[in-house]
Design an enzyme around this catalytic site. Structure first.
Site, PDB file in Angstrom:
ATOM      1  CE  LYS A 121      32.981 -48.832  24.931  1.00 40.12           C
ATOM      2  NZ  LYS A 121      32.483 -48.449  26.272  1.00 40.12           N
ATOM      3  CD  GLU A 160      18.174 -52.124  17.517  1.00 40.34           C
ATOM      4  OE1 GLU A 160      17.179 -51.494  17.917  1.00 40.34           O
ATOM      5  OE2 GLU A 160      18.127 -53.034  16.673  1.00 40.34           O
ATOM      6  CB  CYS A 220      15.967 -49.015  24.817  1.00 37.30           C
ATOM      7  SG  CYS A 220      15.882 -50.757  24.407  1.00 37.30           S
ATOM      8  CD  GLU A 278      15.870 -43.598  26.683  1.00 38.24           C
ATOM      9  OE1 GLU A 278      16.913 -43.047  26.302  1.00 38.24           O
ATOM     10  OE2 GLU A 278      15.562 -44.757  26.394  1.00 38.24           O
TER      11      GLU A 278
HETATM   12  P1  TAP Z   1      25.537 -44.379  25.704  1.00 36.20           P
HETATM   13  O1  TAP Z   1      26.109 -43.352  26.569  1.00 36.20           O
HETATM   14  O2  TAP Z   1      25.199 -44.013  24.315  1.00 36.20           O
HETATM   15  O3  TAP Z   1      26.576 -45.586  25.716  1.00 36.20           O
HETATM   16  C1  TAP Z   1      26.393 -46.763  24.967  1.00 36.20           C
HETATM   17  C2  TAP Z   1      27.742 -47.327  24.639  1.00 36.20           C
HETATM   18  O4  TAP Z   1      28.432 -46.447  23.759  1.00 36.20           O
HETATM   19  C3  TAP Z   1      28.652 -47.499  25.845  1.00 36.20           C
HETATM   20  O5  TAP Z   1      29.481 -48.626  25.642  1.00 36.20           O
HETATM   21  C4  TAP Z   1      29.477 -46.222  25.794  1.00 36.20           C
HETATM   22  O6  TAP Z   1      30.693 -46.285  26.485  1.00 36.20           O
HETATM   23  C5  TAP Z   1      29.682 -46.079  24.309  1.00 36.20           C
HETATM   24  N1  TAP Z   1      29.993 -44.738  23.841  1.00 36.20           N
HETATM   25  C6  TAP Z   1      29.886 -43.556  24.497  1.00 36.20           C
HETATM   26  N2  TAP Z   1      30.272 -42.539  23.687  1.00 36.20           N
HETATM   27  C7  TAP Z   1      30.612 -43.099  22.496  1.00 36.20           C
HETATM   28  C8  TAP Z   1      31.066 -42.576  21.247  1.00 36.20           C
HETATM   29  N3  TAP Z   1      31.238 -41.265  21.059  1.00 36.20           N
HETATM   30  N4  TAP Z   1      31.298 -43.426  20.230  1.00 36.20           N
HETATM   31  C9  TAP Z   1      31.115 -44.749  20.386  1.00 36.20           C
HETATM   32  N5  TAP Z   1      30.692 -45.306  21.544  1.00 36.20           N
HETATM   33  C10 TAP Z   1      30.439 -44.492  22.584  1.00 36.20           C
HETATM   34  O7  TAP Z   1      24.225 -45.004  26.296  1.00 36.20           O
HETATM   35  P2  TAP Z   1      24.062 -45.630  27.734  1.00 36.20           P
HETATM   36  O8  TAP Z   1      23.864 -44.553  28.723  1.00 36.20           O
HETATM   37  O9  TAP Z   1      25.150 -46.575  27.986  1.00 36.20           O
HETATM   38  O10 TAP Z   1      22.712 -46.478  27.534  1.00 36.20           O
HETATM   39  C11 TAP Z   1      21.500 -45.905  27.666  1.00 36.20           C
HETATM   40  C12 TAP Z   1      20.887 -45.632  26.309  1.00 36.20           C
HETATM   41  O11 TAP Z   1      20.892 -46.797  25.494  1.00 36.20           O
HETATM   42  C13 TAP Z   1      19.441 -45.254  26.454  1.00 36.20           C
HETATM   43  O12 TAP Z   1      19.159 -44.135  25.674  1.00 36.20           O
HETATM   44  C14 TAP Z   1      18.693 -46.457  25.912  1.00 36.20           C
HETATM   45  O13 TAP Z   1      17.442 -46.204  25.405  1.00 36.20           O
HETATM   46  C15 TAP Z   1      19.626 -46.978  24.894  1.00 36.20           C
HETATM   47  N6  TAP Z   1      19.381 -48.405  24.654  1.00 36.20           N
HETATM   48  C16 TAP Z   1      18.759 -48.736  23.500  1.00 36.20           C
HETATM   49  C17 TAP Z   1      18.457 -50.052  23.235  1.00 36.20           C
HETATM   50  C18 TAP Z   1      17.757 -50.381  21.972  1.00 36.20           C
HETATM   51  S1  TAP Z   1      17.713 -51.906  21.546  1.00 36.20           S
HETATM   52  N7  TAP Z   1      17.206 -49.471  21.237  1.00 36.20           N
HETATM   53  C19 TAP Z   1      18.801 -51.042  24.144  1.00 36.20           C
HETATM   54  C20 TAP Z   1      19.437 -50.682  25.324  1.00 36.20           C
HETATM   55  C21 TAP Z   1      19.734 -49.334  25.551  1.00 36.20           C
HETATM   56  P3  TAP Z   1      30.691 -45.902  28.070  1.00 36.20           P
HETATM   57  O14 TAP Z   1      29.971 -46.986  28.730  1.00 36.20           O
HETATM   58  O15 TAP Z   1      32.087 -45.877  28.448  1.00 36.20           O
HETATM   59  O16 TAP Z   1      30.022 -44.567  28.183  1.00 36.20           O
END
Ligand code: TAP
Length: 489
Positions: free
Chosen positions: A193, A267, A301, A398
């Site tokens: 997804k 992650e 991240c 963050e």
């Molecule tokens: P999230 O809001 O957590 O979204 C990540 C993914 O999860 C998206 O595809 C999102 O869909 C989906 N999602 C949202 N709610 C969910 C649920 N209840 N159950 C399952 N999936 C769900 O994070 P983001 O804003 O996209 O990304 C930013 C975060 O990712 C930051 O905190 C960053 O640090 C972290 N990140 C970590 C890493 C590593 S390797 N540690 C790498 C990259 C990013 P939608 O897009 O539709 O919301």
């Protein structure tokens, strides 16, 4: 500090526009799910728009995944696992994965442009980092597909089954590669997804899977919002959950899989310390600070969002850093000169603005270089805060944007204590001339990935992951492969 003289003022150099042409790239008006090797319309017939964050223009519309769509995708993945893919030798699997890697290389320019259009990152980064690195992940994992018994000697090895994979919007294509390549190399099948704001390159990757002749159902891609992601990870017939995203959602997933036998890697977020000691090579360190926080607009991240500078070099470092920030080009992500592109979404821009306000309210001193920001789209200039307290929100939380918080330190024990004073533990950087001191400090930092005299360097052979609220499990290298296997002695 030295003053700028007209003759040596390289900060005023201007560049002619050098836009990458998007005219050759084909983006369909509408994308369905990729399930069982076919493009399948969503059962609820609902679609959502994906837009270019640099212009606000709609690029395409994408299927909204329902529980029924997810059920179909998991069913297709299970059938492929019980069928051809599960029975295939590692040698044969490896051939498919090599083919995928080569097809990505052939279409690299197209994928880089679409990544930049859909996500807002500078073309220089998607062209030179995201797409080549994604191809490398497929190459690297392809090489292991027929050598798993050598990777894990004297162990009984078996694949897990169906992997549910949910990825964020900051490195959409690269994250898809990080997740899919090891899953395939180890004989699993996948339901992926992508993030709501950046689904296009994952859907383009589905075209590669079809062109590579990958058996139907081995990789399925279901688009949608958070509920679709929840349906994927909570599906009772998945055996493995691999999630990259926020710590908040990671905690929800951890609760939802409790009591199941799903193998999980999370992650999550980070708040990395980038530590500059008095004997560091300062000019290099300044480049490392800039790369650490302004790469990919700080949507990273492992971004070096907390800078710690030893007190006696603070003035010099800050003078050089601000001067370097003055040269950063913010604007059209498709322009090859651009250093800092568009913020991925309005929602993320608003989050960043809230943090900047909080930084000012907490008494921080803010510096932003003067830049001509485009009228349309989502933009935030590179930002640095000095005079910040350890308790300030911009030091603790963050931001996921181009905002750096700077603190000073006098002694090594002091900086170790400050650096570890965060709920996160994903990454860190140390800049120092003496190898022994560098290892003394890196050994004391609570972080999964630590760079010495560099920052934000990634390699498929190297495991990546965090401690504390940054999640658990590793991706990349042999550790990353092991996360997709049952290993028994
Ligand atoms: P999230 O809001 O957590 O979204 C990540 C993914 O999860 C998206 O595809 C999102 O869909 C989906 N999602 C949202 N709610 C969910 C649920 N209840 N159950 C399952 N999936 C769900 O994070 P983001 O804003 O996209 O990304 C930013 C975060 O990712 C930051 O905190 C960053 O640090 C972290 N990140 C970590 C890493 C590593 S390797 N540690 C790498 C990259 C990013 P939608 O897009 O539709 O919301």
């Amino acid at each position: 500090m030295p003053k700028k003289s007209k003759s040596n003022d390289w900060t005023n150099i201007t560049y002619s526009p050098a836009p990458e042409s998007a005219s050759q790239v084909q983006i369909a008006k509408r994308y369905n799910h990729f399930i069982g090797g076919k493009w399948v319309a969503p059962t609820k017939k609902e679609y959502f728009a994906t837009t270019n964050p640099a212009t606000g223009k709609k690029l395409s519309e994408v299927a909204e995944g329902s529980q029924a769509d997810v059920n179909a995708a998991v069913k297709a993945a299970r059938a492929a696992y019980d069928g051809p893919w599960g029975k295939m030798s590692g040698r044969e699997r490896g051939k498919y994965i090599y083919r995928i890697a080569r097809l990505i290389q052939e279409r690299a320019r197209e994928f880089a442009i679409i990544e930049t259009l859909d996500g807002g990152k500078p073309i220089r980064e998607s062209r030179d980092i995201d797409i080549p690195l994604a191809a490398n992940h497929f190459f690297y994992n392809a090489g292991w597909a027929d050598k798993l018994e050598f990777a894990y000697p004297n162990q009984k090895i078996s694949s897990l089954g169906v992997a549910a994979q949910v990825i964020p919007w900051n490195f959409p294509f690269l994250m898809a590669a990080w997740k899919i390549a090891p899953a395939l190399a180890t004989g699993n099948t996948v339901v992926l997804k992508p993030a709501q704001t950046t689904p296009l390159t994952a859907l383009k990757l589905a075209e590669v899977f079809a062109d590579a002749g990958l058996p139907d159902g081995v990789v399925n891609i279901v688009t949608g919002a958070g509920e679709t992601g929840a349906a994927v990870v909570n599906h009772p017939d998945v055996n493995k959950v691999a999630f990259t995203g926020s710590t908040g959602v990671g905690k929800l997933i951890q609760k939802s899989v409790a009591g199941s036998d799903k193998k999980v890697t999370l992650e999550l977020g980070g708040k990395a310390a980038n530590i500059i000691l008095e004997d560091a090579p300062i000019d290099q360190a300044v480049e490392g600070i800039v790369n650490g926080i302004y790469f990919n607009q700080g949507h990273v991240c492992c971004a070096g969002s907390r800078l710690f500078v030893q007190e006696n070099i603070y003035e010099e470092v800050m003078w050089k850093l601000k001067r370097r920030m003055d040269t950063l080009i913010v604007g059209d992500p498709l322009d090859k000169n651009t250093d800092v592109g568009a913020i991925n979404s309005k929602a993320q821009l608003n989050t960043i603005k809230r943090f900047i306000k909080a930084g000012i309210k907490d008494g921080g001193e803010m510096y932003q270089p003067a830049c001509d920001l485009p009228n349309k789209g989502n933009w935030c200039p590179p930002t640095v805060f000095t005079n910040v307290a350890q308790s300030s929100r911009i030091v603790q939380e963050e931001i996921f944007g181009p905002v750096l918080a700077v603190q000073t330190f006098r002694t090594v024990p002091e900086v170790i204590e400050k650096a570890n004073n965060t709920p996160y533990g994903l990454s860190a950087g140390v800049w120092c001339d003496k190898g022994a001191r560098l290892f003394q400090i890196t050994g004391a930092l609570d972080a999964g990935v630590i760079w010495g005299n560099t920052f934000n360097k990634f390699d498929p052979t190297s495991p990546f992951g965090g401690f504390k609220e940054s999640g658990y499990g590793r991706e990349g290298g042999l550790h990353g492969l092991g996360a997709y296997l049952n290993l028994e002695y």
